[in-house]
Design a protein around this motif. Structure first.
Motif, PDB file in Angstrom:
ATOM      1  N   LEU A  87       6.645  28.372   9.436  1.00 30.53           N
ATOM      2  CA  LEU A  87       5.744  29.065  10.350  1.00 30.53           C
ATOM      3  C   LEU A  87       5.024  30.220   9.654  1.00 30.53           C
ATOM      4  O   LEU A  87       5.598  30.894   8.794  1.00 30.53           O
ATOM      5  CB  LEU A  87       6.523  29.618  11.541  1.00 30.53           C
ATOM      6  CG  LEU A  87       7.454  28.683  12.320  1.00 30.53           C
ATOM      7  CD1 LEU A  87       8.057  29.433  13.504  1.00 30.53           C
ATOM      8  CD2 LEU A  87       6.737  27.431  12.765  1.00 30.53           C
ATOM      9  N   ASP A  88       3.800  30.436  10.058  1.00 31.84           N
ATOM     10  CA  ASP A  88       3.126  31.680   9.694  1.00 31.84           C
ATOM     11  C   ASP A  88       3.576  32.800  10.629  1.00 31.84           C
ATOM     12  O   ASP A  88       3.622  33.970  10.243  1.00 31.84           O
ATOM     13  CB  ASP A  88       1.605  31.508   9.792  1.00 31.84           C
ATOM     14  CG  ASP A  88       1.033  30.695   8.636  1.00 31.84           C
ATOM     15  OD1 ASP A  88       1.688  30.637   7.576  1.00 31.84           O
ATOM     16  OD2 ASP A  88      -0.046  30.099   8.819  1.00 31.84           O
ATOM     17  N   ASP A  89       3.925  32.407  11.849  1.00 33.40           N
ATOM     18  CA  ASP A  89       4.406  33.374  12.830  1.00 33.40           C
ATOM     19  C   ASP A  89       5.044  32.599  13.976  1.00 33.40           C
ATOM     20  O   ASP A  89       4.829  31.387  14.133  1.00 33.40           O
ATOM     21  CB  ASP A  89       3.249  34.224  13.352  1.00 33.40           C
ATOM     22  CG  ASP A  89       3.720  35.558  13.940  1.00 33.40           C
ATOM     23  OD1 ASP A  89       4.945  35.795  13.944  1.00 33.40           O
ATOM     24  OD2 ASP A  89       2.872  36.321  14.407  1.00 33.40           O
ATOM     25  N   GLY A  90       5.832  33.295  14.780  1.00 29.71           N
ATOM     26  CA  GLY A  90       6.422  32.646  15.938  1.00 29.71           C
ATOM     27  C   GLY A  90       7.739  33.264  16.349  1.00 29.71           C
ATOM     28  O   GLY A  90       8.306  34.104  15.643  1.00 29.71           O
ATOM     29  N   GLU A  91       8.220  32.849  17.501  1.00 30.38           N
ATOM     30  CA  GLU A  91       9.503  33.316  18.010  1.00 30.38           C
ATOM     31  C   GLU A  91      10.025  32.313  19.028  1.00 30.38           C
ATOM     32  O   GLU A  91       9.262  31.561  19.639  1.00 30.38           O
ATOM     33  CB  GLU A  91       9.372  34.694  18.665  1.00 30.38           C
ATOM     34  CG  GLU A  91       8.460  34.724  19.880  1.00 30.38           C
ATOM     35  CD  GLU A  91       8.348  36.106  20.483  1.00 30.38           C
ATOM     36  OE1 GLU A  91       8.549  36.229  21.710  1.00 30.38           O
ATOM     37  OE2 GLU A  91       8.036  37.069  19.737  1.00 30.38           O
TER      38      GLU A  91
END
Length: 256
Positions: free
Chosen positions: A25-29
């Motif tokens: 991922l480049d970003d996430g949660e």
């Protein structure tokens, strides 16, 4: 497969959820009720489990690469039926992005099967069952005794009579009055091989007889011994005999 566009997700927890990830991922949660929010970005070859009754939600922005995941959904009742007893863990806890080798191996095998052009139902059934049971640590249980001679004869006769049909682990387990899980373990204890490998060997043995004794074509022989396609038959034959079916036929005719 997943793209590179951001997306959100939410699970209501209607079934058990088990997944093998191959994502970055480049970003996430992601958050599971009762647990702290997880911000892990490297999901490659990791495994997650969300039990029935636990909801989950989150969002991700996949990195620019080939991202994918393989998910298995199953009912808790499946496990209790297969074990013929209650769970050793009554309320299994969820986990995210761990890498236990047995679960990785089982889910990687499932991933390979799903990507194949033709899936052998008996093999897929066995792999799904092992993956589900691994969640509960069942593989560490004592194996117990093997099958009786009578049971082995019943299995052998059934396989011989149904080589051209689709044979499942369930079919063989019913003969012995066992769950699929207990039958698989007892069978391997008694024979040293898995039900799938045993059935495949019987099919190849019969194919060798037909190749040597008849003029039937490969397509006819492969279907007659239970392979969905001639391509699958050819691969299995070469893997077990060490040569192609046609080479085997020519060799047998020269000998005779």
């Amino acid at each position: 497969m997943t793209g590179t566009q951001p997306y959100s997700f939410q699970r209501s927890g209607e079934t058990q959820y088990l997944a093998l990830h191959d994502m970055i991922l480049d970003d996430g949660e992601i958050a599971i009720d009762g647990m702290a929010t997880n911000y892990t970005r490297d999901w490659r070859r990791s495994v997650s489990f969300i039990p029935k009754g636990r909801s989950a939600q989150g969002w991700v922005t996949p990195a620019s690469r080939k991202n994918a995941f393989t998910a298995l959904y199953f009912e808790p009742a499946l496990i209790s039926e297969e074990l013929e007893r209650r769970y050793t863990v009554t309320n299994p806890a969820p986990f995210l992005f761990v890498r236990p080798p047995p679960l990785q191996a089982a889910l990687t095998r499932l991933e390979t099967l799903l990507l194949a052009p033709n899936v052998d139902e008996m093999l897929a059934e066995s792999v799904c069952l092992v993956a589900a049971l691994e969640v509960f640590g069942i593989q560490s249980d004592p194996v117990g005794v093997g099958l009786s001679e009578r049971h082995l004869k019943l299995v052998d006769a059934f396989v011989a009579d149904h080589l051209a049909d689709g044979i499942s682990v369930s079919d063989l387990a019913v003969l012995c009055g066992l769950s699929r899980f207990h039958f698989t373990r007892a069978f391997k204890t008694a024979t040293g091989t898995t039900p799938y490998a045993y059935v495949t060997t019987k099919r190849i043995d019969r194919a060798r007889e037909l190749l040597a004794e008849s003029g039937l074509g490969i397509e006819h022989i492969s279907g007659g011994v239970g392979f969905p396609t001639s391509a699958q038959f050819r691969r299995a034959f070469r893997a077990r005999v060490g040569c192609s079916a046609l080479e085997y036929r020519r060799l047998r005719r020269r000998i005779c």
